[in-house]
Design a protein around this motif. Structure first.
Motif, mmCIF file in Angstrom:
data_model
loop_
_atom_site.group_PDB
_atom_site.id
_atom_site.type_symbol
_atom_site.label_atom_id
_atom_site.label_comp_id
_atom_site.label_asym_id
_atom_site.label_seq_id
_atom_site.Cartn_x
_atom_site.Cartn_y
_atom_site.Cartn_z
ATOM 1 N N GLU A 1 49.698 80.548 12.535
ATOM 2 C CA GLU A 1 49.458 79.300 11.800
ATOM 3 C C GLU A 1 48.619 78.335 12.649
ATOM 4 O O GLU A 1 47.665 77.725 12.150
ATOM 5 N N ALA A 2 48.947 78.222 13.922
ATOM 6 C CA ALA A 2 48.207 77.338 14.823
ATOM 7 C C ALA A 2 46.754 77.797 14.947
ATOM 8 O O ALA A 2 45.827 76.983 14.921
ATOM 9 N N ARG A 3 46.556 79.103 15.063
ATOM 10 C CA ARG A 3 45.195 79.656 15.140
ATOM 11 C C ARG A 3 44.404 79.308 13.882
ATOM 12 O O ARG A 3 43.245 78.898 13.967
ATOM 13 N N ARG A 4 45.012 79.429 12.731
ATOM 14 C CA ARG A 4 44.336 79.118 11.457
ATOM 15 C C ARG A 4 43.953 77.634 11.403
ATOM 16 O O ARG A 4 42.855 77.281 10.973
ATOM 17 N N ILE A 5 44.835 76.767 11.863
ATOM 18 C CA ILE A 5 44.552 75.327 11.876
ATOM 19 C C ILE A 5 43.345 75.030 12.758
ATOM 20 O O ILE A 5 42.462 74.251 12.383
ATOM 21 N N LEU A 6 43.299 75.649 13.930
ATOM 22 C CA LEU A 6 42.178 75.422 14.843
ATOM 23 C C LEU A 6 40.872 75.983 14.284
ATOM 24 O O LEU A 6 39.810 75.372 14.431
ATOM 25 N N ILE A 7 40.946 77.117 13.627
ATOM 26 C CA ILE A 7 39.749 77.690 12.982
ATOM 27 C C ILE A 7 39.258 76.758 11.881
ATOM 28 O O ILE A 7 38.063 76.469 11.784
ATOM 29 N N ASP A 8 40.178 76.278 11.049
ATOM 30 C CA ASP A 8 39.814 75.368 9.955
ATOM 31 C C ASP A 8 39.191 74.074 10.477
ATOM 32 O O ASP A 8 38.396 73.437 9.787
ATOM 33 N N ALA A 9 39.549 73.692 11.704
ATOM 34 C CA ALA A 9 39.006 72.479 12.314
ATOM 35 C C ALA A 9 37.667 72.732 13.018
ATOM 36 O O ALA A 9 37.098 71.831 13.624
ATOM 37 N N GLY A 10 37.174 73.967 12.948
ATOM 38 C CA GLY A 10 35.886 74.291 13.538
ATOM 39 C C GLY A 10 35.940 74.647 15.008
ATOM 40 O O GLY A 10 34.912 74.625 15.698
ATOM 41 N N LEU A 11 37.110 75.011 15.501
ATOM 42 C CA LEU A 11 37.269 75.332 16.917
ATOM 43 C C LEU A 11 37.379 76.833 17.180
ATOM 44 O O LEU A 11 37.848 77.249 18.241
ATOM 45 N N GLU A 12 36.921 77.642 16.255
ATOM 46 C CA GLU A 12 37.051 79.091 16.373
ATOM 47 C C GLU A 12 36.419 79.634 17.660
ATOM 48 O O GLU A 12 36.972 80.528 18.303
ATOM 49 N N ALA A 13 35.280 79.082 18.056
ATOM 50 C CA ALA A 13 34.588 79.576 19.247
ATOM 51 C C ALA A 13 35.363 79.321 20.527
ATOM 52 O O ALA A 13 35.127 79.969 21.543
ATOM 53 N N GLU A 14 36.327 78.410 20.478
ATOM 54 C CA GLU A 14 37.116 78.069 21.670
ATOM 55 C C GLU A 14 38.363 78.931 21.829
ATOM 56 O O GLU A 14 39.001 78.913 22.878
ATOM 57 N N LEU A 15 38.712 79.692 20.799
ATOM 58 C CA LEU A 15 39.961 80.461 20.800
ATOM 59 C C LEU A 15 39.866 81.704 21.662
ATOM 60 O O LEU A 15 38.831 82.374 21.719
ATOM 61 N N ARG A 16 40.981 82.021 22.311
ATOM 62 C CA ARG A 16 41.098 83.252 23.081
ATOM 63 C C ARG A 16 41.306 84.412 22.096
ATOM 64 O O ARG A 16 41.876 84.228 21.037
ATOM 65 N N PRO A 17 40.842 85.616 22.467
ATOM 66 C CA PRO A 17 41.037 86.763 21.561
ATOM 67 C C PRO A 17 42.500 87.137 21.400
ATOM 68 O O PRO A 17 43.347 86.780 22.136
#
Length: 73
Positions: free
Chosen positions: A57-73
């Motif tokens: 859920e947290a990953r989805r929130i960050l993706i929706d906020a445009g932070l996908e490029a910052e996420l660890r695999p």
């Protein structure tokens, strides 16, 4: 805890923290005190961790906020 972001950018970590607070997801920023040990050179990244059971859920929130490029695999 699940690591989602590893960064030195205080703005990024602040935005991620705010998003998790709004969603009621427990999080922590680990390694904040490491700058004292390294001499404030910014070589050691801080880790943004969220509770394991709400990691997706947290990953989805960050993706929706445009932070996908910052996420660890």
């Amino acid at each position: 805890m699940r690591e989602l972001i590893r960064a030195n950018d205080p703005v990024l970590l602040s935005v991620a923290s705010s998003l998790m607070k709004d969603a009621g997801i427990h999080f922590m920023v680990a390694d904040q005190s490491m700058s004292v040990l390294e001499g404030s050179l910014g070589m050691l990244s801080k880790r943004f961790l969220v509770e394991e059971e709400r990691g997706d859920e947290a990953r989805r929130i960050l993706i929706d906020a445009g932070l996908e490029a910052e996420l660890r695999p």
